[in-house]
Design an enzyme around this catalytic site. Structure first.
Site, mmCIF file in Angstrom:
data_model
loop_
_atom_site.group_PDB
_atom_site.id
_atom_site.type_symbol
_atom_site.label_atom_id
_atom_site.label_comp_id
_atom_site.label_asym_id
_atom_site.label_seq_id
_atom_site.Cartn_x
_atom_site.Cartn_y
_atom_site.Cartn_z
ATOM 1 N N ASN A 99 0.860 -1.176 0.000
ATOM 2 C CA ASN A 99 0.000 0.000 0.000
ATOM 3 C C ASN A 99 0.902 1.235 0.000
ATOM 4 O OD1 ASN A 99 -1.809 2.064 0.445
ATOM 5 N ND2 ASN A 99 -2.660 1.232 2.335
ATOM 6 N N ARG A 152 -2.680 -2.102 -3.319
ATOM 7 C CA ARG A 152 -3.872 -1.290 -3.070
ATOM 8 C C ARG A 152 -3.781 -0.034 -3.927
ATOM 9 N NH1 ARG A 152 -4.953 3.289 1.119
ATOM 10 N NH2 ARG A 152 -7.184 3.577 0.862
ATOM 11 N N HIS A 166 -12.789 3.303 0.037
ATOM 12 C CA HIS A 166 -12.916 2.254 1.062
ATOM 13 C C HIS A 166 -13.657 1.025 0.526
ATOM 14 C CE1 HIS A 166 -12.569 5.656 4.244
ATOM 15 N NE2 HIS A 166 -11.403 5.044 4.141
ATOM 16 N N ARG A 212 -9.761 15.851 7.654
ATOM 17 C CA ARG A 212 -10.565 16.334 6.527
ATOM 18 C C ARG A 212 -11.879 16.926 7.019
ATOM 19 N NH1 ARG A 212 -9.606 10.790 3.715
ATOM 20 N NH2 ARG A 212 -7.629 11.095 2.614
ATOM 21 N N GLU A 233 -8.685 -5.289 4.951
ATOM 22 C CA GLU A 233 -8.446 -4.976 3.540
ATOM 23 C C GLU A 233 -7.268 -5.777 2.981
ATOM 24 O OE1 GLU A 233 -9.397 -0.378 3.017
ATOM 25 O OE2 GLU A 233 -8.538 -0.830 4.985
#
Length: 400
Positions: free
Chosen positions: A9, A88, A177, A237, A382
Site C-alpha cells: 500500500n 492497493r 474504502h 478532513r 483490507e
C-alpha cells in the site's frame, strides 16, 4: 506454505506492506516505511513478535522496497513461498470495476486516471514499477478502492453540474474504502446469510471515514465523492462543506484555492475543530478530563456519520443491518453510541452493555432487542481481501 502474497500500500509519504498466507488468514510479516520524502525516513518490520527498525538514508519508495527485498533475501523460506504481489490502488476511475492482473494496458489506464487522485496515484504507480523491477517473476495485481462502487446508478454518482464535465472529464462520485466494504459485506454474509439479500449500512470510521449503502451485496451509495474529501468529518478532513466556503477562505486568508483545499484536507476535521488532535483516543481522554472542544469534535463526527448513513439509506429497500468498522468504528464505544443516539427517530437502538463490554477485534452484535435493525461491529481486513483477489487472479479464478 501455499499462496503467500506480498501486499503493498504505497502512500504519498509512507508505504505499508504485509505478507499473508493461508488465504490471507495468517500475517507472516507486516511493516511500514514512514517519513518518505523527508530526511527522517524509517522502515519498521514486525516479524515473529518482534519489531525491527531500519533507517532509510535516501528516504523514498524505492529505498523502502529495496530494504523489504533485502529482508526477504535473508528470510529465504518466506521469499521462496511468495506467489504474487497485490497493490492497493485508491482510484481506478471508471476503467476498473474489479481487481486485475497488472499489464501494460492496465498501467496505461492507471496513468490516464491518475489526475483524479494526484496525491495517491503517483505513489501507487511508483510502487508497482519498483516492485516489478525487484520481483520480476511474480505476477502483480491491482485492487481498487473505487471498484466496489461502480454499481452506483447515474442518479447517485452524477453531480448537479453541466453534463459536459462528466462527458469530457469524468467528474463524478467514485467513492472509496471499497475493499473494506466488500470484505465487511462478505463477512456479514457468512454470519447472517440473509444479509446478502438485504439492506446493509456500513460506517467505515477511521482517520479517513465514509459510509456505504449495500443492497443485495452491491454498493448503491457512498459518502466520499470524486475525492476522499467529501462526506463525513474525518481526522484532518472537513468532509462536506458549502462549496462557496472555499472562495470565502481563499479571499479572507489571501491564499489560493489549492492552498484552501489543502486546509480542508490536512488541517480540518477532528484536528481543526478540537485544536488538539486528529486521534479519537486522545480526544476521548481530553473529553473525560473536561475539554469541551474535544467533546464537540467527537459529537460533530458522530452527528455527520449518522446523517450520511440515513442519506445513503434512501437507496435501500430496507435497513436490516448497520455495521461499524475501521479503527474508530471498531474501538470507540462512545462514537458508536452517539451515532446510534442520533438515529433514534428510525428506531435504531444500541445495547449499552453489549456496546461497552464487547471484546476487541471480535465480531459482535450490539443492537438492542427492540432495534429495527441489527447493529454489528465487524473488524475490517483490507489486506486479506487484497491477498484473496491476488491469489484468485493468479489462479484464474473469479473475483467475488
Amino acid at each position: 506454505m501455499d499462496d503467500t502474497i506480498l501486499v503493498i500500500n504505497s502512500g504519498s509519504s509512507s508505504l505499508k506492506f504485509a505478507i499473508l498466507s493461508n488465504d490471507g488468514d495468517r500475517i507472516l510479516v507486516e511493516g511500514i516505511a514512514e517519513g518518505l520524502g523527508s530526511n527522517q525516513g524509517r522502515l519498521t518490520i514486525k516479524f515473529d513478535g518482534q519489531k525491527h527498525f531500519h533507517a532509510l538514508p535516501t528516504s523514498n519508495h524505492k529505498s523502502a522496497l529495496i530494504q523489504i527485498s533485502n529482508w526477504l533475501d535473508i528470510n529465504e523460506s518466506i521469499k521462496a513461498d511468495l506467489k504474487g504481489i497485490g497493490h492497493r490502488i485508491v482510484h481506478g476511475g471508471e476503467s476498473f470495476s474489479a481487481s486485475v492482473l497488472i499489464n501494460d494496458d492496465v498501467l496505461a489506464a492507471l496513468n490516464k486516471c491518475s489526475e483524479l487522485a494526484p496525491l495517491h496515484s503517483p505513489a501507487h504507480l511508483k510502487g508497482i514499477e519498483i516492485a516489478k523491477s525487484l520481483f520480476p517473476t511474480l505476477p502483480q495485481v491491482a485492487v481498487f478502492d473505487t471498484a466496489f462502487h461502480q454499481t452506483l446508478s447515474p442518479e447517485q454518482f452524477l453531480y448537479g453540474i453541466p453534463a459536459k464535465y462528466y462527458q469530457d472529464y469524468h467528474f463524478r462520485k467514485y467513492g472509496f474504502h471499497g475493499t473494506s466494504y466488500r470484505y465487511v459485506s462478505a463477512k456479514l454474509g457468512t454470519i447472517n446469510p440473509q444479509s446478502l439479500k438485504q439492506g446493509v449500512l456500513v460506517a467505515h470510521l477511521g482517520n479517513g471515514a465514509s459510509v456505504c449503502a449495500i443492497n443485495s451485496a452491491k454498493s448503491t451509495d457512498t459518502s466520499m465523492g470524486l475525492t476522499p474529501l467529501d462526506g463525513l468529518i474525518m481526522g484532518t478532513r472537513s468532509g462536506s462543506v458549502d462549496p462557496s466556503l472555499l472562495a470565502f477562505i481563499a479571499e479572507k486568508e489571501q491564499i489560493s484555492i489549492s492552498d484552501t483545499i489543502d486546509i480542508l484536507n490536512k488541517k480540518s476535521g477532528l484536528l481543526g475543530i478540537s485544536e488538539l488532535s486528529n486521534d479519537c483516543r486522545t480526544l476521548e481522554e481530553a473529553m473525560l478530563a473536561g475539554n469541551e472542544k474535544a467533546k464537540l469534535a467527537l459529537d460533530m463526527f458522530a452527528s455527520r456519520a449518522a446523517k450520511q448513513l440515513m442519506s445513503a439509506a434512501t437507496t435501500l429497500d430496507s435497513i436490516d443491518h448497520i455495521v461499524f468498522t475501521g479503527g474508530i468504528g471498531e474501538n470507540s464505544s462512545y462514537i458508536r453510541r452517539k451515532v446510534c443516539d442520533n438515529l433514534k427517530a428510525f428506531n435504531i437502538k444500541i445495547n449499552a452493555i453489549k456496546n461497552t463490554d464487547m471484546a476487541r477485534s471480535e465480531i459482535c452484535l450490539i443492537s438492542d432487542e427492540n432495534s429495527s435493525a441489527h447493529i454489528w461491529v465487524i473488524p475490517t481486513n483490507e489486506e486479506k481481501m487484497i491477498a484473496i483477489d491476488t491469489i484468485n487472479l493468479i489462479k484464474n479464478e473469479p473475483i467475488n
